[in-house]
Design a protein around this motif. Structure first.
Motif, PDB file in Angstrom:
ATOM      1  N   ILE A 338      14.950  -6.019  15.058  1.00  0.00           N
ATOM      2  CA  ILE A 338      13.974  -6.795  14.386  1.00  0.00           C
ATOM      3  C   ILE A 338      14.470  -6.722  12.852  1.00  0.00           C
ATOM      4  N   MET A 339      14.595  -7.846  12.403  1.00  0.00           N
ATOM      5  CA  MET A 339      15.195  -7.926  10.943  1.00  0.00           C
ATOM      6  C   MET A 339      14.156  -7.764   9.810  1.00  0.00           C
ATOM      7  N   PRO A 340      14.181  -6.637   8.932  1.00  0.00           N
ATOM      8  CA  PRO A 340      13.184  -6.287   8.005  1.00  0.00           C
ATOM      9  C   PRO A 340      13.256  -7.546   6.894  1.00  0.00           C
ATOM     10  N   TYR A 341      12.153  -8.027   6.622  1.00  0.00           N
ATOM     11  CA  TYR A 341      12.267  -9.223   5.997  1.00  0.00           C
ATOM     12  C   TYR A 341      11.347  -9.187   4.687  1.00  0.00           C
ATOM     13  N   TYR A 342      10.007  -9.394   4.856  1.00  0.00           N
ATOM     14  CA  TYR A 342       9.121  -9.115   3.425  1.00  0.00           C
ATOM     15  C   TYR A 342       8.153  -7.888   3.988  1.00  0.00           C
ATOM     16  N   LEU A 343       7.773  -7.408   2.534  1.00  0.00           N
ATOM     17  CA  LEU A 343       6.722  -6.369   2.398  1.00  0.00           C
ATOM     18  C   LEU A 343       5.565  -6.977   1.552  1.00  0.00           C
ATOM     19  N   TYR A 344       4.660  -7.550   1.980  1.00  0.00           N
ATOM     20  CA  TYR A 344       3.765  -8.022   0.915  1.00  0.00           C
ATOM     21  C   TYR A 344       2.561  -7.105   0.298  1.00  0.00           C
ATOM     22  N   MET A 345       2.551  -7.420  -0.808  1.00  0.00           N
ATOM     23  CA  MET A 345       1.484  -6.422  -1.424  1.00  0.00           C
ATOM     24  C   MET A 345       0.099  -6.766  -0.839  1.00  0.00           C
ATOM     25  N   CYS A 346      -0.714  -5.833  -0.471  1.00  0.00           N
ATOM     26  CA  CYS A 346      -1.920  -6.140   0.002  1.00  0.00           C
ATOM     27  C   CYS A 346      -2.839  -7.323  -0.806  1.00  0.00           C
ATOM     28  N   ASP A 347      -3.357  -8.129  -0.178  1.00  0.00           N
ATOM     29  CA  ASP A 347      -4.054  -9.255  -0.955  1.00  0.00           C
ATOM     30  C   ASP A 347      -5.376  -8.602  -1.175  1.00  0.00           C
ATOM     31  N   MET A 348      -6.024  -9.387  -2.271  1.00  0.00           N
ATOM     32  CA  MET A 348      -7.234  -9.095  -3.081  1.00  0.00           C
ATOM     33  C   MET A 348      -8.510  -9.492  -2.157  1.00  0.00           C
ATOM     34  N   ILE A 349      -8.466  -8.904  -1.097  1.00  0.00           N
ATOM     35  CA  ILE A 349      -9.835  -9.065  -0.203  1.00  0.00           C
ATOM     36  C   ILE A 349     -10.924  -8.106  -0.573  1.00  0.00           C
ATOM     37  N   PRO A 350     -11.994  -8.353  -0.360  1.00  0.00           N
ATOM     38  CA  PRO A 350     -13.222  -7.272  -0.567  1.00  0.00           C
ATOM     39  C   PRO A 350     -12.849  -6.045   0.237  1.00  0.00           C
ATOM     40  N   GLY A 351     -13.138  -4.914  -0.560  1.00  0.00           N
ATOM     41  CA  GLY A 351     -12.796  -3.507   0.356  1.00  0.00           C
ATOM     42  C   GLY A 351     -11.365  -2.948   0.453  1.00  0.00           C
ATOM     43  N   SER A 352     -10.663  -3.822  -0.225  1.00  0.00           N
ATOM     44  CA  SER A 352      -9.162  -3.409  -0.011  1.00  0.00           C
ATOM     45  C   SER A 352      -8.564  -2.600  -1.376  1.00  0.00           C
ATOM     46  N   GLU A 353      -9.224  -2.248  -2.299  1.00  0.00           N
ATOM     47  CA  GLU A 353      -8.802  -1.418  -3.490  1.00  0.00           C
ATOM     48  C   GLU A 353      -8.011  -0.179  -2.884  1.00  0.00           C
ATOM     49  N   HIS A 354      -8.456   0.526  -1.893  1.00  0.00           N
ATOM     50  CA  HIS A 354      -7.825   1.666  -1.473  1.00  0.00           C
ATOM     51  C   HIS A 354      -6.650   1.774  -0.839  1.00  0.00           C
ATOM     52  N   TRP A 355      -6.150   0.485  -0.460  1.00  0.00           N
ATOM     53  CA  TRP A 355      -5.051   0.076   0.206  1.00  0.00           C
ATOM     54  C   TRP A 355      -3.982  -0.455  -0.784  1.00  0.00           C
ATOM     55  N   ARG A 356      -4.783  -1.008  -1.759  1.00  0.00           N
ATOM     56  CA  ARG A 356      -3.612  -1.811  -2.605  1.00  0.00           C
ATOM     57  C   ARG A 356      -2.666  -0.843  -3.648  1.00  0.00           C
ATOM     58  N   LEU A 357      -1.681  -1.151  -4.010  1.00  0.00           N
ATOM     59  CA  LEU A 357      -0.827  -0.674  -5.107  1.00  0.00           C
ATOM     60  C   LEU A 357      -0.781  -1.445  -6.093  1.00  0.00           C
TER      61      LEU A 357
END
Ligand code: SF4
Length: 460
Positions: A338-357
């Motif tokens: 499986i080809m590594p392709y993208y890593l997305y930054m976690c989007d700004m949905i509600p409740g996501s601050e602890h996941w976001r960088l």
């Protein structure tokens, strides 16, 4: 041997023994490898999780989970046995310290979020939003987002075989939760899909279709095959990408006879027409790559499609270190094709601050993973900037690290900017988590929250 910051070594894949879970002690290999069994035994609530894990999962954890589901969760719980089995892969719930290991597990952290995972100070960024990428605003016809000049996203259905806690399409995908209602498509499925095909036939500038949802593994196979066959009949379409996290979350689906035979038919037709079909999956942690996942990826490549690629999401506590990202990429590339392709930054949905960088952290990680993988397989870390689209993290135009605001520009108009003269000169903002800012930056946001700092007027 030169000592390097990352020590590459091949790791053989293993399928963790599901019989370590009391609820699956009697499950046979034949049952485990059946997609039907997997679907029928997905864990959908706390009671079912307790039945599988037994008393080894502490009451405190269960209360933490229950509180998250009633007060914070944007996605309902849906975890296939295949995915649950990759959590704490070498210890069973009967062993001492299991709950602590479960808390710390990277896959658990995004598939079964608990209340104590989330930020208490800023659980959501003030600019967090449902449909944070404004996909529905850019629907050319219902469910077909036309954001880029030559490519579209077709959201065929609003369900998946698994629900990720950080899902960027939390507005549309999955069942309602106590705090989040879900958007409902207005048209019936067949009318929507027919309108998408009609739009693509009438829009020759589009050459690339991401066929997504939800997850295409939840569409009955004949309906998915018919839609992709219709796409193959559209003269201007050159690339078709099927989006399915289930290649990892429920590889049994993609190993089924009906699906493999159908993919072979589509692969043959695509080759005749010179069109590329690829599968795009979503794997965030190396431990999710098991022999069954590798078998499913190989089965798809054997149908003659062009590629299987991974689009992971960069998540704190899951894969936010160079080692985690390189381990994941090498497991995908070397052991599962499986080809590594993208890593997305976690989007700004509600409740996501602890996941976001923060953007700075993402830039640092991109730098740290360069040079180990082949260039073609080095994942690009991208920020999906609202109203812009994916941008490599180093493409930022300006970055205010005090307030945690990055500014981005673009070189094309989205589907809603035909008459917008400023679209190509405007700067579009993206925001770092507030708790990571210097003290005066955090104070600015607190003052803003209390009406004591000026509102940002960013988009003219
Ligand atoms: S598989 Fe994709 S669409 Fe489905 S819940 Fe996860 S992130 Fe959302």
């Amino acid at each position: 041997m030169i000592d390097q910051p990352y020590a590459y070594q091949r790791r053989e894949l293993t399928e963790p023994d599901w019989r370590r879970f009391p609820g699956w002690a009697e499950v046979t290999s034949a049952q485990w490898e059946s997609a039907q069994w997997q679907r029928a035994h997905c864990v959908k609530n706390l009671r079912q999780l307790r039945e599988v894990a037994g008393p080894g999962l502490s009451d405190a954890f269960c209360a933490d989970l229950e509180r998250d589901q009633s007060e914070r969760a944007t996605m309902s719980m849906l975890v296939p046995p295949q995915m649950l089995n990759t959590m704490v892969p070498t210890a069973g719930p009967g062993e001492p310290g299991f709950t602590d290991a479960f808390y710390a597990d990277p896959v658990r952290r995004y598939m079964i979020p608990v209340f104590s995972d989330r930020r208490a100070d800023w659980p959501s960024h003030p600019y967090a939003a449902r449909d944070s990428l404004h996909e529905a605003e850019m629907w050319a016809v219902e469910g077909l987002t036309h954001r880029y000049p030559t490519k579209v996203l077709a959201e065929l259905l609003p369900t998946c075989p698994q629900y990720c806690g950080h899902c960027t399409r939390m507005d549309l995908v999955g069942n309602p939760t106590p705090t989040i209602t879900k958007h409902k498509f207005g048209q019936g499925r067949d009318d929507r899909l027919a309108a998408m095909i009609a739009y693509l036939k009438a829009t020759p500038g589009v050459r690339d279709v991401v066929v997504s949802g939800g997850d295409v593994a939840n569409l009955p196979w004949p309906r998915l095959e018919a839609f992709v066959a219709d796409l193959l009949d559209v003269e201007n379409i050159r690339d078709i990408r099927l989006a399915t996290k289930a290649l990892m979350g429920m590889p049994q689906h993609w190993l089924g006879d009906e699906v493999r035979a159908g993919m072979e038919r589509l692969g043959a037709r695509a080759r005749e027409r010179g069109v590329s079909i690829a599968i795009h999956t979503h794997v965030n942690a190396a431990q999710s790559v098991t022999p069954l996942v590798a078998r499913a990826a190989q089965a798809m490549l054997d149908t003659g499609i062009r590629d299987v690629r991974n689009q992971g999401v960069l998540l704190r506590g899951v894969n936010d270190s160079p080692e985690a990202l390189l381990d994941l990429s090498f497991a995908l590339l070397d052991e599962a094709k499986i080809m590594p392709y993208y890593l997305y930054m976690c989007d700004m949905i509600p409740g996501s601050e602890h996941w976001r960088l923060s953007l700075a952290e993402a830039q640092h990680l991109q730098h740290r993973i360069m040079g180990y993988l082949p260039g073609f397989a080095t994942p690009r870390i991208v920020c999906d900037v609202p109203y812009v689209g994916k941008r490599w993290v180093h493409q930022v135009s300006r970055y205010d690290t005090d307030l945690g605001i990055s500014y981005w520009t673009k070189n094309y108009r989205t589907g809603i900017e035909a008459g917008d003269e400023l679209a190509l000169s405007r700067e579009y903002p993206y925001y770092d988590p507030i708790y990571l800012l210097p003290a005066h930056g955090q104070q600015w946001w607190r003052d803003r929250d209390r009406g004591r700092a000026p509102e940002l007027t960013l988009v003219p």
